[in-house]
Motif scaffolding. Structure first.
Motif, PDB file in Angstrom:
ATOM      1  N   ALA A 177      -9.178 -18.920  68.601  1.00  0.00           N
ATOM      2  CA  ALA A 177      -9.449 -18.247  69.877  1.00  0.00           C
ATOM      3  C   ALA A 177     -10.498 -18.997  70.685  1.00  0.00           C
ATOM      4  N   ASN A 178     -11.381 -19.724  69.984  1.00  0.00           N
ATOM      5  CA  ASN A 178     -12.419 -20.486  70.681  1.00  0.00           C
ATOM      6  C   ASN A 178     -12.080 -21.969  70.741  1.00  0.00           C
ATOM      7  N   LEU A 236      -3.904 -14.042  70.986  1.00  0.00           N
ATOM      8  CA  LEU A 236      -5.331 -14.354  71.107  1.00  0.00           C
ATOM      9  C   LEU A 236      -5.815 -14.210  72.537  1.00  0.00           C
ATOM     10  N   ARG A 237      -7.005 -13.653  72.663  1.00  0.00           N
ATOM     11  CA  ARG A 237      -7.630 -13.662  73.983  1.00  0.00           C
ATOM     12  C   ARG A 237      -8.465 -14.945  74.035  1.00  0.00           C
ATOM     13  N   LYS A 238      -7.840 -16.024  74.565  1.00  0.00           N
ATOM     14  CA  LYS A 238      -8.471 -17.334  74.493  1.00  0.00           C
ATOM     15  C   LYS A 238      -9.687 -17.408  75.418  1.00  0.00           C
ATOM     16  N   THR A 239     -10.696 -18.103  74.942  1.00  0.00           N
ATOM     17  CA  THR A 239     -11.894 -18.289  75.757  1.00  0.00           C
ATOM     18  C   THR A 239     -11.615 -19.258  76.904  1.00  0.00           C
ATOM     19  N   LYS A 240     -12.248 -19.020  78.036  1.00  0.00           N
ATOM     20  CA  LYS A 240     -12.046 -19.912  79.193  1.00  0.00           C
ATOM     21  C   LYS A 240     -13.235 -20.868  79.343  1.00  0.00           C
ATOM     22  N   ARG A 241     -14.207 -20.739  78.451  1.00  0.00           N
ATOM     23  CA  ARG A 241     -15.430 -21.518  78.593  1.00  0.00           C
ATOM     24  C   ARG A 241     -15.162 -23.012  78.361  1.00  0.00           C
ATOM     25  N   VAL A 242     -15.734 -23.858  79.217  1.00  0.00           N
ATOM     26  CA  VAL A 242     -15.636 -25.308  79.005  1.00  0.00           C
ATOM     27  C   VAL A 242     -17.058 -25.867  78.947  1.00  0.00           C
ATOM     28  N   LEU A 243     -17.427 -26.382  77.796  1.00  0.00           N
ATOM     29  CA  LEU A 243     -18.785 -26.912  77.615  1.00  0.00           C
ATOM     30  C   LEU A 243     -18.807 -28.405  77.920  1.00  0.00           C
TER      31      LEU A 243
END
Ligand code: SF4
Ligand code: SF4
Ligand code: SF4
Length: 376
Positions: free
Chosen positions: A107-108, A141-148
């Motif tokens: 998911a992450n 999955l509720r996929k994360t939208k975060r981009v590091l």
């Protein structure tokens, strides 16, 4: 790490523990974990944070198993074997738990496999396939939208936190194998990540560039810059110093594109220094000298060689170059004496080559001015 045998032996010898895994009788050494005993008996248990060179960690929770008499599921990598233990590695409860753990990891994680340099060499992919993670699971999955941001500060490798699964293999390798401790897990929960002290770019940290973390990372989170996947590996010896670390050279189209330390080598046990790990680009570099060069007539010392050496030097044959060296050495010796000449040898040479050079220096030139530099 191998379990001793799976053949039936009724008596338990000192230091040998007998247990049953998936109905198979297994004998293993006292002090082993359930994971080590199972792997030694050819019983696969998936894991992403286990490494036989590192202390057990129990982070990914993919190695959970059922053990009779114990409540719930336990992690095989942190549970010591006991006599008479009955272990089951594939049950509905184990399967469900592994799927949930894997889905939490995925998911992450970006679904970038096709463009990822680690594609098809990735432990995360391999374990996901083993567990049968499919599109249906992904859709749930509720996929994360975060981009590091990717840390590209290091000249030899990049750190992509988006592909990190927080297995801490890199952190543990840096502490337990290299003994540096340049990185650690920082922050909590969703914000948890591998970080340097004060979250500085890795190049501004105490990192010694050994690349041990890269060789242990199960995903594409840590990769050499411009990484290309090799088609095959060839065993060799690092050419840089007299330690003689064993390496496996990754080859692609007759070019070395990767270097891995040989973990089976008693010399380096898989470890390499920055030169051995990353210093192989000179081999196929277009500026590499492949023929002797002789300074052109009238081209003085004041001319900068950098990038312009073909203006100053001309290519020569080995015979021509060796004749010139012999003639010049003879002239110097006649004019200033043999002790005006000094010879530096190199750790990159074989013992035999170094022996020959000292023999040449002493017996032919006639001086004891012979020394050696590990960095030549
Ligand atoms: S790290 Fe592995 S799972 Fe992630 S994108 Fe790359 S190949 Fe795919
Ligand atoms: S960078 Fe790689 S080795 Fe380090 S914690 Fe992330 S996935 Fe694991
Ligand atoms: S390259 Fe070596 S010193 Fe630097 S973080 Fe990785 S393991 Fe630690």
């Amino acid at each position: 790490m191998e379990a001793i045998s799976t053949t039936a032996k009724e008596t338990t010898k000192t230091g040998v523990v007998t247990l049953t895994i998936n109905g198979k009788r297994v004998e293993a050494r006292e002090g082993m974990t359930v994971l080590e005993a199972a792997l030694g008996a050819d019983i696969y248990i998936p894991t992403l944070c286990h490494d036989s060179d590192l202390k057990p960690y129990g982070a990914c929770r993919l190695c959970v198993v059922e053990i009779e008499g114990m409540r719930g599921l336990v992690t095989a990598c942190t549970t010591a074997i006991e006599n008479g233990m009955t272990v089951r590695t594939e049950t509905p409860a184990v399967d469900k738990s592994r799927h949930i753990s894997m889905e939490l990891i995925m998911a992450n994680h970006p679904a970038d496999c096709l463009t990822c340099a680690k594609n098809q060499q990735c432990d995360l992919q391999r374990v996901a396939h083993y567990l049968g993670i499919n599109q249906e699971h992904f859709n749930r999955l509720r996929k994360t939208k975060r981009v590091l941001p990717i840390d590209k500060s290091h000249p030899a490798f990049d750190r992509d936190p988006n592909k990190c699964i927080l297995c801490a293999k890199c952190v543990r390798a840096c502490q337990e194998i290299t003994g540096v401790g340049a990185i650690d897990l920082a922050y909590r929960g969703y914000d948890a990540k591998v970080s340097t002290f004060a979250d500085k770019p890795i190049h501004n940290s105490i990192c010694e560039s050994c690349g041990e973390c890269i060789s242990r990372c199960p995903t594409g989170a840590l990769l050499p810059k411009k990484y290309k996947q090799p088609t095959h590996y060839v065993k060799s010896i690092c050419p840089y110093c007299g330690v003689g670390c064993s390496v496996n050279l990754g080859i692609r189209s007759n070019e070395i594109v990767d270097v891995q330390g040989d973990r089976g080598s008693p010399v380096n046990k898989g470890g390499l220094c920055v030169k051995g790990r990353f210093g192989f680009d000179f081999i196929s570099h277009p500026s590499r000298l492949t023929k002797p060069l002789i300074r052109k007539e009238g081209k003085g010392k004041d001319i900068q060689v950098n990038g312009n050496f073909r203006e100053v030097f001309r290519e020569a044959t080995w015979d021509e170059a060796l004749d010139l060296i012999a003639w010049k050495l003879t002239q110097i010796k006649e004019k200033h004496g043999a002790d005006s000449i000094g010879v530096l040898s190199s750790a990159k040479c074989t013992n035999e080559e170094n022996y020959l050079l000292q023999k040449f220096t002493r017996a032919v030139i006639g001086t004891n001015n012979i020394d050696h530099c590990a960095r030549l």
